[in-house]
Design an enzyme around this catalytic site. Structure first.
Site, PDB file in Angstrom:
ATOM      1  N   GLU A   1      -3.699 -10.177  14.616  1.00  0.00           N
ATOM      2  CA  GLU A   1      -3.328  -8.789  14.337  1.00  0.00           C
ATOM      3  C   GLU A   1      -4.510  -7.858  14.584  1.00  0.00           C
ATOM      4  OE1 GLU A   1      -0.263  -7.680  11.313  1.00  0.00           O
ATOM      5  OE2 GLU A   1      -1.999  -6.807  10.280  1.00  0.00           O
TER       6      GLU A   1
ATOM      7  N   LYS B   1       0.837  -1.206   0.000  1.00  0.00           N
ATOM      8  CA  LYS B   1       0.000   0.000   0.000  1.00  0.00           C
ATOM      9  C   LYS B   1       0.873   1.257   0.000  1.00  0.00           C
ATOM     10  CE  LYS B   1      -3.654   0.195   2.666  1.00  0.00           C
ATOM     11  NZ  LYS B   1      -4.549   0.382   3.840  1.00  0.00           N
TER      12      LYS B   1
ATOM     13  N   LYS C   1       9.718  -2.875  13.442  1.00  0.00           N
ATOM     14  CA  LYS C   1      10.208  -2.337  12.171  1.00  0.00           C
ATOM     15  C   LYS C   1      11.154  -1.159  12.402  1.00  0.00           C
ATOM     16  CE  LYS C   1       6.097  -3.464   9.378  1.00  0.00           C
ATOM     17  NZ  LYS C   1       5.013  -2.883   8.558  1.00  0.00           N
TER      18      LYS C   1
ATOM     19  N   GLY D   1      -4.672  -4.386   5.291  1.00  0.00           N
ATOM     20  CA  GLY D   1      -4.009  -5.442   4.531  1.00  0.00           C
ATOM     21  C   GLY D   1      -4.623  -6.820   4.713  1.00  0.00           C
ATOM     22  N   ARG D   2      -4.964  -7.175   5.944  1.00  0.00           N
ATOM     23  CA  ARG D   2      -5.481  -8.524   6.200  1.00  0.00           C
ATOM     24  C   ARG D   2      -6.917  -8.695   5.736  1.00  0.00           C
ATOM     25  NH1 ARG D   2      -4.644  -5.338  10.325  1.00  0.00           N
ATOM     26  NH2 ARG D   2      -6.201  -4.934  11.927  1.00  0.00           N
TER      27      ARG D   2
ATOM     28  N   GLU E   1      10.622  -5.455   3.126  1.00  0.00           N
ATOM     29  CA  GLU E   1      10.764  -6.799   2.571  1.00  0.00           C
ATOM     30  C   GLU E   1      10.314  -6.850   1.113  1.00  0.00           C
ATOM     31  OE1 GLU E   1       9.650  -7.222   6.993  1.00  0.00           O
ATOM     32  OE2 GLU E   1       9.062  -5.977   5.282  1.00  0.00           O
TER      33      GLU E   1
ATOM     34  N   HIS F   1      -1.339 -37.174  14.247  1.00  0.00           N
ATOM     35  CA  HIS F   1      -0.121 -37.917  14.582  1.00  0.00           C
ATOM     36  C   HIS F   1       0.988 -36.993  15.066  1.00  0.00           C
ATOM     37  CE1 HIS F   1      -1.660 -41.723  12.931  1.00  0.00           C
ATOM     38  NE2 HIS F   1      -2.281 -40.943  12.069  1.00  0.00           N
TER      39      HIS F   1
END
Length: 544
Positions: free
Chosen positions: A349, A203, A507, A263-264, A209, A381
């Site tokens: 978040e 955005k 950050k 974002g999410r 990253e 398992h």
């Protein structure tokens, strides 16, 4: 919630009564089952194995009715600025592209969403026809790489992997999120730069990253193009609100993002371009239509039949009344392997907050539990031993599909048998007397010791989602139901579910540390760091 931020009721009478009632009893109450099993389109929700009876359910429902949740819900759909810390609307529901029967977002928002979908459709269709050059992209695309992190990765990744059976032939999608250079290096070994299209999703277009990995791919493609900047730009689409930064960086196409979408909650927008390239634009619109069906249900159903409200009640009961600190999500569908990771961000978040937004006062009680999980039957398992017989009770969420994409009926029947059996075993358990009756050999003491080890207390709650089939429509509905559950819990806990200040501090510190690692051993003032960080920087420098 009102400004006094009263704590949630304890529902002590109901909790005390139910502490003496085993799920073995509750699950056989047909009237209760009718209240706790609900359908939304292609999805059946079954919370009959939650530690609630009708009296407790009605008590919580009555409390929720008094919180003004309908008005708060409508304010979100209408674009009121409910994200108060950033003074923003919360309009991910407007991204469903007009599929809702009850559109409520402002007309200008609906138009810009429709225009963005049309723009994305133009690009997607051109690439699928091999005519990328007609829209300023490369032709002959074989691979699409989505570069993003957090919500710019998890949602699209989930949908692309979940809907693999609907993929368009000739296009393979890849996801690059980790700043670890090994991931980028390994991916580039597999791809042909001449036929690779890259989608950069950020955005702000300053996500470290994303820009780092984007630069790696840009250098790789630029080298293959013998330094031709204009030709290289045709390999890149950016999804961003920072048009100026994108143009400076160099991408041939820009798809929009808006500040009213976190974002999410953004996979429904151009952030989901990688989904559209994978399954086609019609498939993407079907995904939006499924979400819109869940939206319409949330906006019109009373709390007794409202699936997101019932999900919130189950979470509220487990977290705040019974004190459960985590919830496991176990899909019995390999295609949904990314769902636990997606829900970790969506829920943790959004709901990982401890103060009320209007006055900064502390929340009285617990907010989000830890969300974790993986694919069943593998999970059985791995950690199910602890879930069945460990000292902590962990509520579970099982997700199954009635009609799989394959024709291997026996495999599917065994898979669903395991899902149903695990839910039953967790709730019913096995008594000491039942285990003792099975112990046939040994002394009385040995038989009793063995029986104790084979006893399952049961009474461990779970929820089941059963999808008719895994399609773009049903996946869209499932994700949207989870989104609305998050909204409900944010409302009930009195927190802002739509900001994420908690991700910022790390950050900032990372940017302070970076020069001390990037430069030679004498560079950087280590005195600005705490002793533990300083010691590790020095240890890393010594080993280089």
């Amino acid at each position: 919630m009102d400004s006094k931020h009263a704590p949630l009721p304890s529902f002590e009478e109901h909790a005390s009564r139910l502490s003496h009632t085993h799920l073995r009893t509750l699950v056989n109450d047909d009237a209760r089952a009718a209240r706790l099993r609900k359908r939304v389109g292609p999805i059946l929700l079954d919370i009959t194995r939650q530690k609630l009876d009708i009296a407790a359910l009605d008590a919580v429902g009555h409390y929720i009715e008094g919180t003004g949740w309908q008005a708060a819900r409508d304010a979100m759909f209408e674009g009121k600025h409910i994200n108060t810390s950033e003074d923003r609307a919360v309009l991910h529901t407007a991204l469903r592209g007009g599929a809702s029967r009850h559109p409520a977002a402002p007309a200008d928002v609906r138009k810009e969403v429709a225009d963005a979908l049309d723009q994305m459709e133009l690009l997607v269709n051109a690439v699928h026809k091999g005519e990328g050059a007609s829209v300023g992209l490369i032709g002959g695309v074989t691979d699409v790489v989505n570069i993003g992190i957090g919500g710019s990765d998890l949602g699209p990744r989930l949908a692309v992997h979940a809907l693999e059976q609907f993929h368009v032939k000739g296009i393979t999608s890849h996801f690059l999120t980790n700043v670890d250079g090994q991931a980028a290096a390994d991916l580039m070994k597999k791809l042909d730069p001449a036929h690779t299209l890259v989608i950069l999703v950020s955005k702000s277009f300053n996500t470290q990253e994303t820009l780092l990995n984007g630069g790696v791919f840009r250098d790789w493609i630029l080298k293959a193009n013998n330094g031709d900047e204009a030709k290289t730009a045709k390999h890149f689409i950016a999804v961003s609100s920072n048009v100026e930064a994108v143009q400076k960086w160099g991408a041939s196409q820009i798809l929009p993002m808006w500040d009213y979408v976190g974002g999410r909650f953004s996979l429904w927008s151009a952030v989901g371009a990688s989904i559209a390239f994978s399954i086609g634009m019609q498939g993407f619109r079907d995904l939006l239509a499924g979400a819109a069906e869940a939206d319409d249900h949330f906006r019109t159903a009373g709390w007794q039949d409202n699936v997101p409200v019932l999900l919130a009640i189950a979470e509220l009961w487990n977290r705040n009344i019974l004190g459960r600190s985590s919830r496991a999500v176990v899909p019995y569908v390999d295609y949904l392997g990314d769902l636990p990771s997606y829900l970790q961000q969506l829920e943790m978040e959004s709901l990982g907050k401890h103060v009320h937004p209007d006055d900064g006062s502390e929340v009285k009680g617990s907010t989000v539990p830890v969300v974790w999980g993986s694919i069943g039957t593998n999970a059985q398992h791995a950690y199910f031993q602890a879930l069945h017989q460990g000292t902590d009770t962990v509520p579970l969420e099982f997700i199954g599909v009635v009609k799989p994409a394959h024709t291997l009926r026996e495999n599917q029947d065994v898979l669903l048998s395991n899902l149903l059996a695990q839910a039953a075993a967790l709730s019913l358990g096995k008594t000491f007397e039942e285990a003792l009756a099975e112990a046939k050999t040994g002394s009385e003491a040995e038989r009793r010791a063995l029986a104790a080890q084979r006893t399952f207390k049961g009474d461990r709650p779970s929820t089941v989602f059963m999808l008719d089939a895994l399609t773009p429509h049903s996946l869209g509905a499932l994700i949207a139901l989870y989104e609305h559950k998050v909204f409900m819990l944010g409302h009930l806990w009195g927190i802002n579910a739509f900001d994420q200040w908690g991700v910022e501090l790390g950050k900032v510190i990372a940017k302070q540390i970076y020069p001390s690692l990037a430069n030679d051993k004498s560079a950087g003032d280590l005195g600005q760091f705490d002793g533990a960080t300083r010691g590790l920087i020095e240890a890393i420098r010594d080993r280089r």
